[in-house]
Design an enzyme around this catalytic site. Structure first.
Site, PDB file in Angstrom:
ATOM      1  N   ASN B 396       0.821  -1.190   0.000  1.00  0.00           N
ATOM      2  CA  ASN B 396       0.000   0.000   0.000  1.00  0.00           C
ATOM      3  C   ASN B 396       0.867   1.256   0.000  1.00  0.00           C
ATOM      4  O   ASN B 396       0.975   1.948  -1.007  1.00  0.00           O
ATOM      5  CB  ASN B 396      -0.934  -0.026   1.220  1.00  0.00           C
ATOM      6  N   ASP B 397       1.530   1.513   1.112  1.00  0.00           N
ATOM      7  CA  ASP B 397       2.300   2.753   1.225  1.00  0.00           C
ATOM      8  C   ASP B 397       3.427   2.843   0.201  1.00  0.00           C
ATOM      9  O   ASP B 397       3.774   3.924  -0.249  1.00  0.00           O
ATOM     10  CB  ASP B 397       2.861   2.889   2.645  1.00  0.00           C
ATOM     11  N   VAL B 398       4.007   1.689  -0.169  1.00  0.00           N
ATOM     12  CA  VAL B 398       5.148   1.725  -1.093  1.00  0.00           C
ATOM     13  C   VAL B 398       4.740   1.975  -2.538  1.00  0.00           C
ATOM     14  O   VAL B 398       5.585   2.101  -3.408  1.00  0.00           O
ATOM     15  CB  VAL B 398       5.995   0.425  -1.012  1.00  0.00           C
ATOM     16  N   ALA B 437       0.756   2.544   7.548  1.00  0.00           N
ATOM     17  CA  ALA B 437       1.123   3.879   7.992  1.00  0.00           C
ATOM     18  C   ALA B 437      -0.116   4.741   8.226  1.00  0.00           C
ATOM     19  O   ALA B 437      -0.016   5.881   8.660  1.00  0.00           O
ATOM     20  CB  ALA B 437       2.033   4.547   6.971  1.00  0.00           C
TER      21      ALA B 437
END
Lengths: 103, 470
Positions: B396-398, B437
């Site tokens: 997700n965040d990456v 995050a």
């Protein structure tokens, strides 16, 4: 001030070793590819298990009647062994899988 | 010949040998072919140093039978438990296992300081230097222990991210109290046990509060940092006993761990202070632009399978979701199936995908995915424009475009896999929840993107059976 200076002078050999080791650690690590970061962290984790030697020294030097030192020292030996043995075995398990791949 | 001198010389020789094996071990860990050997070599060095210490450090005296019995009992108990835990743990749970063993080392260092402080009370010369070393060993060892245990609990999912109100101020006050009390003990030479245990308690609490609010993407950094803390604590022990093996081993790990920590921070484009002081997932992350999100498009398994089967180039972006679903073998099967159909498939590995740097590599290696298929982020990004389909599995965040185009986002500036440059994106995701995050991801609303909801392993298996039917 004088106390600090004499502290430095008395331990100059160790301080030398510390400074050199710091740079050695940085140098050795700087080329590790991201692929191996997890095993590296785990391997380094096993190596600081060397603290177990301190706990063994406590046990060797403790007076047989000093139960405070004996009990805590015993605990420290167990904790240190967990760090060393667990650390190396886990790292080995991770790297075992890498080995197959490199062929 | 003087046997005592011989023993002591052998002892020092073994420490030199052990130090060399530690350096070699760390060095060999930098190449995939030698890494395993390096780990074994360092292990032998450690065994040698331990055996030599027991044999040669003190002359054996029969009235210390209890001491020796307890040493061997401790070694035995530690080995049995350690081996069992290390062999039983799942590959996905490795990060917390490392954190746990790290905590044990920290606790060991802390306990050593407790004993040595007491030792000073029973005679012997008290010097300020020695006191400083003992106290620092206690503080750092305890922080490392309690911090590692919290990190362990968090990664196990047993402890939630929680920030105390005014946590920052409490932490700073705690630090002041720790160093104030420590400084007082060192300078005054006051050997009060209650004060020492007070220092222990403060340090333990600090370790808990230090890790507690840190969430999500920062956990690998924290474990690495705590790892180097324990290294330092071990080094203080080495200083105390004038023991070279402890000193070099501890310092090596301390400095190497610090560098590794910094490397990880760089990968996320954050400063270490930022990680320690500001918490990623907590409080202020509600910066997402909620207004203009657009709609989410879903894709059916059949459509996804067709899209994949007729692609030339497919890129897989794995994340923690892959690890949680234990889908590494399934994704490898999908890879083999697509290759048979002439599709070129590679994996785009973000350096901090998962819960530790290299986590995805370890996981995919377990499933026998060949090395050359794992592309580092930079290479993967270069290939992105010519990629037909990107399959984002539990990441997700990456892959969050906010890192590039939303300066108000907490991850702004972090290098990410630029999946939006590919022709199609399929995101495999359990639900519309936020990433670890806690940040909104506008990728899911991207015109090129379609979502395939469900457990990663489940969805992949459906894709495989669908592909077989094509």
């Amino acid at each position: 001030m004088e106390e600090i200076l004499s502290l430095f002078y008395e331990n100059r050999e160790f301080i030398f070793l510390i400074v050199v080791s710091i740079f050695l650690g940085i140098e050795v690590i700087s080329n590790v590819p991201a692929v191996l970061h997890t095993p590296l962290m785990s391997g380094a984790n096993a190596i600081h298990g060397v603290v177990i030697i301190g706990s063994i020294i406590i046990m060797l030097q403790a007076d047989p009647g000093n139960y405070y030192a004996l009990i805590l020292g015993f605990l420290a030996v167990i904790l240190g062994t967990l760090n060393v043995v667990g650390g190396f075995v886990v790292t080995n398990r991770m790297l075992e899988m890498f080995k197959k791949k490199s062929k | 010949m003087d046997t005592k001198l011989l023993g002591l010389s052998l002892l020092e020789l073994s420490y030199i040998a052990a130090s060399v094996t530690f350096i070699l071990g760390l060095k060999m860990l930098s190449s995939p072919d030698k890494a395993r050997k390096g780990n074994l070599i360092a292990g032998y060095g450690m065994g040698l140093a331990i055996a030599a210490t027991i044999l040669f450090k003190e002359e054996f005296s029969p009235d210390k039978w209890l001491n020796y019995t307890l040493i061997f009992a401790g070694l035995l108990i530690g080995t049995v438990i350690g081996v069992r835990m290390a062999l039983k743990v799942k590959m996905t749970a490795m990060p917390q296992m490392v954190s746990f063993f790290n905590g044990m080392g920290g606790a060991c260092a802390g306990v050593i300081s407790l004993v040595e402080f007491d030792h000073l009370r029973h005679g012997g010369e008290v010097s300020m230097g020695m006191l400083i070393v003992i106290l620092l060993g206690l503080i750092i060892g305890s922080v490392s222990f309690s911090g590692s245990m919290i990190a362990f609990g968090k990664l196990e999912g047993k402890i939630a991210d929680k920030a105390l109100p005014a946590g920052q101020i409490i932490n700073i006050l705690l630090l002041i109290a720790i160093f104030g009390l420590g400084g007082f003990l060192a300078i005054s030479g006051n050997l009060s046990m209650p004060l020492l245990f007070g220092l222990l308690a403060l340090s333990l609490i600090y370790g808990v509060l230090f890790v507690m609010p840190i969430g999500g993407a920062d956990m690998p950094v924290v474990i690495s940092l705590l790892n180097s803390f324990t290294g330092m604590a071990a080094a203080f022990g080495g200083f105390l006993y004038g023991n070279q093996a402890m000193l070099t081993g501890g310092i090596l790990v301390g400095s190497a761990g610090t560098i590794l920590t910094v490397l990880m921070c760089t990968a996320m484009n954050r400063s270490l202070t930022n990680v320690i002081i500001g918490s990623f997932g907590g409080g202020s992350s509600a910066s997402a632009k909620t207004g203009e999100q657009g709609t989410i498009k879903e894709i059916s398994v059949t459509d996804a399978a067709i899209l994949l089967a007729y692609a030339n180039k497919v890129s897989v972006v794995p994340g923690y979701g892959l690890a949680v679903a234990q889908a590494q073998h399934t994704v490898h099967n999908l890879e083999k199936l697509l290759e048979e159909k002439g599709v070129e498939l590679t994996y785009a590995i973000h350096p901090v995908a998962g819960r530790m740097p290299g986590h995805m590599n370890v996981l995919l290696a377990e499933a026998d995915v060949p090395y050359p298929k794992l592309l580092e982020m930079e290479d993967a990004n270069e290939d992105m424009a010519s990629t037909d389909v990107v399959l984002v599995i539990g990441a997700n965040d990456v892959v969050n475009p906010a890192a590039e185009n939303d300066p108000s986002s907490p991850i702004y500036g972090m290098p990410v896999v630029k999946v939006w440059n590919a022709k199609n994106i399929i995101v495999l995701k359990r639900s519309m929840g936020k990433g670890y995050a806690g940040i909104e991801n506008e990728l899911f609303f991207h015109p090129k993107n379609r979502m395939l909801f469900g457990d990663a392993k489940d969805s992949l298996e459906k894709l495989i059976s669908e592909l077989k039917n094509l």
